[in-house]
Design a protein around this motif. Structure first.
Motif, short mmCIF file in Angstrom:
data_model
loop_
_atom_site.label_atom_id
_atom_site.label_comp_id
_atom_site.label_asym_id
_atom_site.label_seq_id
_atom_site.Cartn_x
_atom_site.Cartn_y
_atom_site.Cartn_z
N THR A 101 0.83 -1.20 0.00
CA THR A 101 0.00 0.00 0.00
C THR A 101 0.86 1.26 0.00
O THR A 101 1.79 1.38 0.80
N TYR A 102 0.54 2.16 -0.90
CA TYR A 102 1.17 3.48 -0.95
C TYR A 102 0.11 4.51 -0.56
O TYR A 102 -1.00 4.49 -1.07
N ARG A 103 0.46 5.41 0.37
CA ARG A 103 -0.51 6.38 0.89
C ARG A 103 -0.07 7.82 0.61
O ARG A 103 1.11 8.13 0.62
N ARG A 104 -1.08 8.67 0.41
CA ARG A 104 -0.88 10.10 0.28
C ARG A 104 -1.70 10.81 1.36
O ARG A 104 -2.77 10.32 1.75
N SER A 105 -1.24 11.96 1.81
CA SER A 105 -2.02 12.73 2.77
C SER A 105 -1.91 14.21 2.44
O SER A 105 -0.93 14.66 1.83
N LEU A 106 -2.93 14.96 2.83
CA LEU A 106 -2.99 16.40 2.58
C LEU A 106 -2.81 17.15 3.90
O LEU A 106 -3.42 16.80 4.92
N HIS A 107 -1.97 18.18 3.88
CA HIS A 107 -1.70 18.98 5.07
C HIS A 107 -1.87 20.46 4.75
O HIS A 107 -1.66 20.90 3.62
N GLY A 108 -2.24 21.22 5.76
CA GLY A 108 -2.32 22.67 5.62
C GLY A 108 -3.63 23.20 5.09
O GLY A 108 -3.73 24.40 4.82
N PHE A 109 -4.64 22.36 4.92
CA PHE A 109 -5.92 22.82 4.38
C PHE A 109 -6.93 23.01 5.49
O PHE A 109 -7.17 22.10 6.29
N ASP A 110 -7.52 24.20 5.56
CA ASP A 110 -8.55 24.52 6.55
C ASP A 110 -9.87 24.66 5.81
O ASP A 110 -10.08 25.60 5.03
N ALA A 111 -10.78 23.74 6.05
CA ALA A 111 -12.05 23.71 5.30
C ALA A 111 -13.07 24.69 5.84
O ALA A 111 -14.06 24.98 5.16
N ARG A 112 -12.87 25.24 7.03
CA ARG A 112 -13.90 26.08 7.65
C ARG A 112 -14.24 27.33 6.84
O ARG A 112 -15.43 27.65 6.67
N PRO A 113 -13.26 28.08 6.32
CA PRO A 113 -13.64 29.26 5.53
C PRO A 113 -14.46 28.91 4.30
O PRO A 113 -15.41 29.63 3.96
N MET A 114 -14.11 27.82 3.64
CA MET A 114 -14.88 27.42 2.46
C MET A 114 -16.26 26.94 2.86
O MET A 114 -17.26 27.23 2.18
N ARG A 115 -16.35 26.21 3.96
CA ARG A 115 -17.65 25.72 4.41
C ARG A 115 -18.57 26.87 4.75
O ARG A 115 -19.74 26.90 4.33
N ASP A 116 -18.09 27.86 5.49
CA ASP A 116 -18.93 29.00 5.88
C ASP A 116 -19.36 29.82 4.67
O ASP A 116 -20.52 30.22 4.55
N SER A 117 -18.41 30.08 3.77
CA SER A 117 -18.73 30.92 2.61
C SER A 117 -19.71 30.23 1.66
O SER A 117 -20.70 30.84 1.22
N LEU A 118 -19.46 28.96 1.35
CA LEU A 118 -20.34 28.25 0.41
C LEU A 118 -21.73 28.03 1.01
O LEU A 118 -22.73 28.07 0.29
N THR A 119 -21.79 27.81 2.32
CA THR A 119 -23.10 27.69 2.98
C THR A 119 -23.89 28.98 2.82
O THR A 119 -25.10 28.96 2.53
N SER A 120 -23.22 30.11 3.01
CA SER A 120 -23.89 31.40 2.86
C SER A 120 -24.39 31.60 1.43
O SER A 120 -25.51 32.10 1.22
N HIS A 121 -23.60 31.20 0.45
CA HIS A 121 -24.02 31.36 -0.95
C HIS A 121 -25.22 30.47 -1.27
O HIS A 121 -26.12 30.88 -2.01
N ILE A 122 -25.25 29.27 -0.72
CA ILE A 122 -26.40 28.39 -0.96
C ILE A 122 -27.64 28.97 -0.29
O ILE A 122 -28.75 28.94 -0.85
N ARG A 123 -27.49 29.52 0.92
CA ARG A 123 -28.62 30.14 1.61
C ARG A 123 -29.18 31.31 0.83
O ARG A 123 -30.38 31.62 0.92
N SER A 124 -28.32 31.98 0.05
CA SER A 124 -28.78 33.14 -0.71
C SER A 124 -29.82 32.78 -1.76
O SER A 124 -30.53 33.66 -2.26
#
Length: 436
Positions: free
Chosen positions: A227-250
């Motif tokens: 098995t070969y694995r990859r991982s992602l570091h340094g990504f904060d999903a909260r700003p995207m979650r809050d912004s996209l939620t607001s756009h959907i609510r619009s």
């Protein structure tokens, strides 16, 4: 693939506590392999919203079976016999995979509850209004950027477990171990000393990708996996979650919105072509074992028979917090996608696409394709301009007036502009007038 180098010093790179994952506080105790080149360059297209090209195809590829959706989405397997019989073929495959990043995605899901009365009973069910994924690989990662002079920062590292590093890993056994047996020096090829991903410092031998591939292919165990694995570091999903939620609510959406980060192509497993591995990777057999509780017998048997190798791991970074004496606090955050390309900026780029996809009720749960993205983006921008920027918001104002007067429906039709809200019948959701 270049000479061995250590990851950046923890004194030079600070940890971002708000990120989903970050740099380790200590240097790893295993060898680190450089990646001098990236295999893909798109000199003509710098589309941050476009998904990556079909570079992840694997011969004999199958989806990983798991009761956890995130694992099914992230993993892929192959039972191609060449990979478990020929070390050179497996080595080339692993080296090629280390140059491909994980695919960070956002899962966008919207639901509402509907209650129906049947006789003396009231039944409530969840109704899915939209369910889709967006691929952020080109939006937040360095991979695929057209840089003639090469990237100024390193945004990926590949580590290979060695025999004496004390790292707990699957080294060809049934359970994780902190050391591996010595098998003698593995000869280097012609050319650069680090060419075969080998570290010979202090006159000791450390198996690199070549050495581990040879051990795996020479292992006489009939049931084995690499098995070969990859991982992602340094990504904060909260700003995207809050912004996209607001756009959907619009759009007037009143239902329940769930936006979560998920990773595609997080790991690849090569299985030996034994009949046990063939059955365990058959979706029908797998789910029969789950439903009939046969896994209570089959899982321990497979664990006892299988020899597992998980010794190669790549880390990809979407952002880093680095020391900078000129910045406030002595540190600043830099992003792989370029200056200013933080999560909030990425959310604004994706907002027209996500808003329109939610409005249209995309419910297939798949990653949006390139053609879909362009069409959704165009329609999303046009709809927003018509209802907002061009002043044509009379219907929205009328809805606000009716809401203030307490009028929610006329003739059984919802005229407030809200849609997807919890209801006691299907009519209030189905016949709502949506103004986005």
């Amino acid at each position: 693939m270049g000479k061995i180098q250590l990851p950046p010093s923890p004194q030079a790179t600070a940890t971002n506590p708000s990120s989903a994952s970050s740099l380790p506080d200590e240097l790893p105790s295993y060898d680190e392999v450089t990646q001098p080149i990236e295999p893909y360059r798109d000199a003509e297209q710098e589309n941050h919203l476009s998904p990556p090209p079909n570079a992840y195809h694997i011969p004999g590829q199958q989806r990983y079976n798991s009761i956890r959706p995130a694992q099914r989405f992230s993993g892929s397997v192959t039972l191609d016999p060449d990979y478990s019989r020929h070390a050179e073929t497996l080595e080339r495959f692993i080296e090629a995979q280390t140059r491909l990043p994980p695919r960070p995605c956002l899962s966008v899901h919207g639901t509402h509850k509907e209650s129906r009365r049947s006789g003396n009973e009231t039944k409530t069910e969840n109704v899915t209004d939209f369910d889709f994924r967006i691929d952020l690989t080109r939006t937040i990662l360095r991979w695929g950027r057209n840089e003639l002079s090469g990237p100024s920062e390193r945004w990926s590292y590949t580590t290979v477990v060695s025999d004496t590093d004390g790292q707990k890993a699957y080294r060809g056994g049934r359970i994780k171990a902190r050391s591996g047996k010595k098998t003698g020096r593995i000869a280097l090829g012609e050319g650069d000393e680090g060419e075969r991903l080998m570290d010979l410092e202090n006159q000791e031998d450390y198996p690199g990708v070549k050495g581990w591939c040879e051990r795996f292919c020479n292992d006489p165990a009939p049931v084995k996996s690499f098995t070969y694995r990859r991982s992602l570091h340094g990504f904060d999903a909260r700003p995207m979650r809050d912004s996209l939620t607001s756009h959907i609510r619009s759009t007037g959406y009143a239902g329940h919105i769930v936006i979560n980060p998920v990773v595609a192509n997080g790991f690849v497993t090569v299985y030996s072509p034994h009949w046990i591995n063939t059955l365990r990777n058959n979706a029908y057999v797998y789910w029969i074992c789950i439903i009939l509780q046969l896994w209570i017998l089959t899982w321990p048997l497979i664990c006892f028979m299988e020899r597992r190798y998980e010794v190669v791991h790549s880390k990809w970074f979407s952002s880093k917090t680095v020391c900078d004496a000129s910045a406030p606090g002595g540190v600043r955050k830099c992003y792989a996608a370029g200056p200013g390309m933080d999560e909030a900026r990425a959310a604004e780029m994706w907002a027209p696409v996500v808003r329109e996809a939610a409005w249209q009720g995309r419910v297939d749960g798949c990653i949006l394709g390139e053609a879909e993205i362009e069409e959704l983006r165009r329609k999303g921008i046009e709809r927003r301009e018509q209802l907002g920027e061009n002043g044509n918001d009379l219907p929205r104002r009328g809805q606000s007036v009716l809401g203030a007067m307490g009028i929610r429906s006329i003739g059984g039709v919802n005229v407030t502009g809200a849609w997807g809200g919890d209801s006691s019948s299907a009519s209030s959701s189905r016949f709502s007038i949506r103004m986005g």
